[in-house]
Motif scaffolding. Sequence first.
Motif, PDB file in Angstrom:
ATOM      1  N   LYS A 312       0.824  -1.217   0.000  1.00 43.07           N
ATOM      2  CA  LYS A 312       0.000   0.000   0.000  1.00 43.07           C
ATOM      3  C   LYS A 312       0.855   1.263   0.000  1.00 43.07           C
ATOM      4  O   LYS A 312       0.352   2.354  -0.208  1.00 43.07           O
ATOM      5  N   PHE A 313       2.145   1.083   0.286  1.00 42.64           N
ATOM      6  CA  PHE A 313       3.056   2.230   0.258  1.00 42.64           C
ATOM      7  C   PHE A 313       3.847   2.269  -1.057  1.00 42.64           C
ATOM      8  O   PHE A 313       4.781   3.049  -1.192  1.00 42.64           O
ATOM      9  N   ASN A 314       3.465   1.404  -2.004  1.00 43.04           N
ATOM     10  CA  ASN A 314       4.221   1.292  -3.260  1.00 43.04           C
ATOM     11  C   ASN A 314       5.700   1.024  -3.013  1.00 43.04           C
ATOM     12  O   ASN A 314       6.559   1.554  -3.719  1.00 43.04           O
ATOM     13  N   SER A 315       6.008   0.236  -1.988  1.00 46.98           N
ATOM     14  CA  SER A 315       7.398   0.036  -1.617  1.00 46.98           C
ATOM     15  C   SER A 315       7.744  -1.446  -1.467  1.00 46.98           C
ATOM     16  O   SER A 315       8.743  -1.797  -0.861  1.00 46.98           O
ATOM     17  N   ALA A 316       6.915  -2.322  -2.046  1.00 41.61           N
ATOM     18  CA  ALA A 316       7.226  -3.759  -1.971  1.00 41.61           C
ATOM     19  C   ALA A 316       8.539  -4.010  -2.712  1.00 41.61           C
ATOM     20  O   ALA A 316       8.790  -3.402  -3.749  1.00 41.61           O
ATOM     21  N   PHE A 317       9.413  -4.882  -2.142  1.00 41.97           N
ATOM     22  CA  PHE A 317      10.713  -5.127  -2.771  1.00 41.97           C
ATOM     23  C   PHE A 317      11.217  -6.522  -2.403  1.00 41.97           C
ATOM     24  O   PHE A 317      11.081  -6.958  -1.265  1.00 41.97           O
ATOM     25  N   THR A 318      11.795  -7.224  -3.377  1.00 40.77           N
ATOM     26  CA  THR A 318      12.375  -8.549  -3.128  1.00 40.77           C
ATOM     27  C   THR A 318      13.747  -8.650  -3.768  1.00 40.77           C
ATOM     28  O   THR A 318      13.911  -8.243  -4.922  1.00 40.77           O
ATOM     29  N   ASP A 319      14.726  -9.153  -3.020  1.00 43.22           N
ATOM     30  CA  ASP A 319      16.052  -9.439  -3.569  1.00 43.22           C
ATOM     31  C   ASP A 319      16.157 -10.950  -3.787  1.00 43.22           C
ATOM     32  O   ASP A 319      15.666 -11.731  -2.968  1.00 43.22           O
ATOM     33  N   ASN A 320      16.792 -11.351  -4.902  1.00 42.84           N
ATOM     34  CA  ASN A 320      16.859 -12.777  -5.263  1.00 42.84           C
ATOM     35  C   ASN A 320      17.469 -13.654  -4.183  1.00 42.84           C
ATOM     36  O   ASN A 320      17.017 -14.762  -3.946  1.00 42.84           O
ATOM     37  N   VAL A 321      18.533 -13.177  -3.539  1.00 44.60           N
ATOM     38  CA  VAL A 321      19.230 -13.985  -2.541  1.00 44.60           C
ATOM     39  C   VAL A 321      18.645 -13.760  -1.146  1.00 44.60           C
ATOM     40  O   VAL A 321      18.439 -14.686  -0.376  1.00 44.60           O
ATOM     41  N   ASP A 355      16.466   5.090   3.503  1.00 44.89           N
ATOM     42  CA  ASP A 355      16.009   6.393   3.009  1.00 44.89           C
ATOM     43  C   ASP A 355      14.941   6.245   1.927  1.00 44.89           C
ATOM     44  O   ASP A 355      13.971   6.998   1.891  1.00 44.89           O
ATOM     45  N   GLU A 356      15.140   5.271   1.060  1.00 46.75           N
ATOM     46  CA  GLU A 356      14.140   5.045   0.007  1.00 46.75           C
ATOM     47  C   GLU A 356      12.799   4.637   0.606  1.00 46.75           C
ATOM     48  O   GLU A 356      11.736   5.074   0.158  1.00 46.75           O
ATOM     49  N   ILE A 357      12.869   3.790   1.640  1.00 45.03           N
ATOM     50  CA  ILE A 357      11.628   3.337   2.278  1.00 45.03           C
ATOM     51  C   ILE A 357      10.939   4.514   2.981  1.00 45.03           C
ATOM     52  O   ILE A 357       9.729   4.713   2.867  1.00 45.03           O
ATOM     53  N   GLN A 358      11.750   5.317   3.682  1.00 52.61           N
ATOM     54  CA  GLN A 358      11.188   6.476   4.384  1.00 52.61           C
ATOM     55  C   GLN A 358      10.469   7.426   3.412  1.00 52.61           C
ATOM     56  O   GLN A 358       9.384   7.935   3.704  1.00 52.61           O
ATOM     57  N   GLU A 359      11.087   7.616   2.263  1.00 51.26           N
ATOM     58  CA  GLU A 359      10.482   8.515   1.280  1.00 51.26           C
ATOM     59  C   GLU A 359       9.086   8.039   0.864  1.00 51.26           C
ATOM     60  O   GLU A 359       8.146   8.825   0.780  1.00 51.26           O
ATOM     61  N   LYS A 360       8.960   6.738   0.640  1.00 50.42           N
ATOM     62  CA  LYS A 360       7.654   6.173   0.253  1.00 50.42           C
ATOM     63  C   LYS A 360       6.636   6.328   1.379  1.00 50.42           C
ATOM     64  O   LYS A 360       5.472   6.630   1.141  1.00 50.42           O
ATOM     65  N   VAL A 361       7.084   6.093   2.609  1.00 48.23           N
ATOM     66  CA  VAL A 361       6.157   6.211   3.739  1.00 48.23           C
ATOM     67  C   VAL A 361       5.694   7.661   3.872  1.00 48.23           C
ATOM     68  O   VAL A 361       4.514   7.939   4.105  1.00 48.23           O
ATOM     69  N   GLU A 362       6.599   8.593   3.651  1.00 50.54           N
ATOM     70  CA  GLU A 362       6.232  10.014   3.794  1.00 50.54           C
ATOM     71  C   GLU A 362       5.211  10.464   2.749  1.00 50.54           C
ATOM     72  O   GLU A 362       4.415  11.365   3.011  1.00 50.54           O
ATOM     73  N   ASN A 373      10.448  10.012  11.582  1.00 53.30           N
ATOM     74  CA  ASN A 373      11.882  10.046  11.878  1.00 53.30           C
ATOM     75  C   ASN A 373      12.464   8.642  11.782  1.00 53.30           C
ATOM     76  O   ASN A 373      11.800   7.671  12.132  1.00 53.30           O
ATOM     77  N   GLN A 374      13.717   8.582  11.335  1.00 54.05           N
ATOM     78  CA  GLN A 374      14.354   7.280  11.171  1.00 54.05           C
ATOM     79  C   GLN A 374      15.170   6.932  12.410  1.00 54.05           C
ATOM     80  O   GLN A 374      15.991   7.737  12.851  1.00 54.05           O
ATOM     81  N   GLY A 375      14.938   5.751  12.977  1.00 54.00           N
ATOM     82  CA  GLY A 375      15.735   5.293  14.107  1.00 54.00           C
ATOM     83  C   GLY A 375      17.037   4.676  13.624  1.00 54.00           C
ATOM     84  O   GLY A 375      17.273   4.545  12.425  1.00 54.00           O
ATOM     85  N   GLU A 376      17.880   4.292  14.568  1.00 56.98           N
ATOM     86  CA  GLU A 376      19.132   3.624  14.210  1.00 56.98           C
ATOM     87  C   GLU A 376      18.844   2.250  13.629  1.00 56.98           C
ATOM     88  O   GLU A 376      17.796   1.671  13.889  1.00 56.98           O
ATOM     89  N   GLY A 377      19.796   1.734  12.884  1.00 60.70           N
ATOM     90  CA  GLY A 377      19.529   0.437  12.278  1.00 60.70           C
ATOM     91  C   GLY A 377      20.772  -0.383  12.051  1.00 60.70           C
ATOM     92  O   GLY A 377      21.860  -0.040  12.519  1.00 60.70           O
ATOM     93  N   GLN A 378      20.593  -1.470  11.358  1.00 61.89           N
ATOM     94  CA  GLN A 378      21.695  -2.374  11.024  1.00 61.89           C
ATOM     95  C   GLN A 378      21.628  -2.698   9.550  1.00 61.89           C
ATOM     96  O   GLN A 378      20.554  -2.925   9.015  1.00 61.89           O
ATOM     97  N   GLU A 379      22.783  -2.745   8.916  1.00 65.93           N
ATOM     98  CA  GLU A 379      22.878  -3.067   7.501  1.00 65.93           C
ATOM     99  C   GLU A 379      22.615  -4.558   7.274  1.00 65.93           C
ATOM    100  O   GLU A 379      22.811  -5.365   8.181  1.00 65.93           O
ATOM    101  N   PRO A 380      22.252  -4.939   6.069  1.00 60.95           N
ATOM    102  CA  PRO A 380      22.179  -6.373   5.757  1.00 60.95           C
ATOM    103  C   PRO A 380      23.552  -7.046   5.932  1.00 60.95           C
ATOM    104  O   PRO A 380      24.580  -6.394   5.785  1.00 60.95           O
TER     105      PRO A 380
END
Length: 466
Positions: A312-321, A355-362, A373-380
């Motif tokens: 619903k946020f036009n932000s669905a995403f899938t990576d192959n691996v 950042d890309e996800i935040q933009e869609k949510v906004e 606001n974006q909280g702290e996070g962890q990279e893949p």
Amino acid sequence: MTDWMKAAQSQEESYLKDLTTLLEIPSVRDDQAATDEYPLGPMPAKALQEFLKMAKNDGFRTKSIDNLVGYAEWGEGDETLAILAHLDVMPAGKGWETDPFKPVIKDGKLYARGASDDKGPGMACYYALKYLKDQGVKFNKKVRFIVGTDEESNWTGMHRYFEVEPAPTLGFSPDAEFPVINGEKGQFSLLLDVPAGNEGTARLKSFKSGLRFNMVPREAVAEITTSDKEKVMSAFGQFIDENPVTGQIEETMDGLKITVIGKAAHGMEPEKGINAATYLALFLNQYDFAGGAASFIKFLAEYLHLDTRMKKFNSAFTDNVMGELTMNAGILNFTEENGGKINMNFRYPKGITPDEIQEKVEQVTKPLKITVNQGEGQEPHYVDPKDQIVKTLMKAYTDISGDQDAKPEVVGGGTYGRLMKRGVAFGALMPNTPNTMHQANEFQPVDDLITSMAIYMQAINDLVTD
Ligand SMILES: [Zn+2]
């Protein structure tokens, strides 16, 4: 060759005894009870002290760091193999059939908060290490069994360890599932602020749902005032009949108190739960709220409801691996004085950024006057399946379980495995055992725990003698 299953079975009695001692400690982080000596409250530290006492008696070198993290160490060598487990547990929550801190075995299953996450698996792994030590196996490297006490919130203890001790680069964490998890999605939260304001014919006095950002809320409670209580009450009865939730509605001094019960689940698999908050909002959304209250309800009902994949946020995403982007709305609160606070927690694969996800949510929240606001996070995090650690652990798992088709996998994260360059998660949930972590009536079959101990024996043995 050693029969590891037999070896593990020989440890069952004393393992269950030590495990019970730890399960009886309600080691939930409690910020209200925090002191300088016990920054997470006294109970996580109590579990740590109890564990270190056992390890010391068992002949390990031990150390506690600031009551936040500690380790048991054995072996010598230039290289260190780190095993990262944790002794804190999630709050018990409601819906238990037994006392969550009085372990019981029913039909071969051990029920207790922490039976599966992570005291049961952690202690199975500790017993594997202890067995090898007691057998006099000659270790060609140092093994540190490190236990954190804040895994379920901010990893305070494990972060402290990495600040003050040499950072291990090789290791595993027995805090997930079998076989090996060699990839973990990134993780971060968006923190949403909804304005106060509440001038409709219906008023939302308060809305409360969710205990932790990484848990699907099981319960949601709203207090409203309305001009037509009777009508709302009968509509609610019908709503409950038509939806996969239960609930109740009561009259209060000046309005109604509405409770919805869904199903809790781990925030990295939010589709396995039933989010009580978004169902309650779905019900309320038909009434004439205004201002921030209306924005809050509309956002939950029309966007967060049944949308763990961000469609619903036009932000669905899938990576192959690494798989899909997922979202859990874990904390959703509103008061008419202070407005609303919402925590949307994301697990994301490589190929998309916070950042890309935040933009869609906004794009959705802006018209509703909700700020983000974006909280702290962890990279893949990703370790090559051809790395020796992945191969050795996979072999131990397939040899003992007989599950020849198993492949290393990627999950929603974040386990302690990601803290090390060559770090993975390894066990102890078996593929065919239900995942009850973070839920009411958490359990782990005793046979699974003993099998996992055997797997850890072979794995550690092969890693320290290769
Ligand atoms: Zn855990």
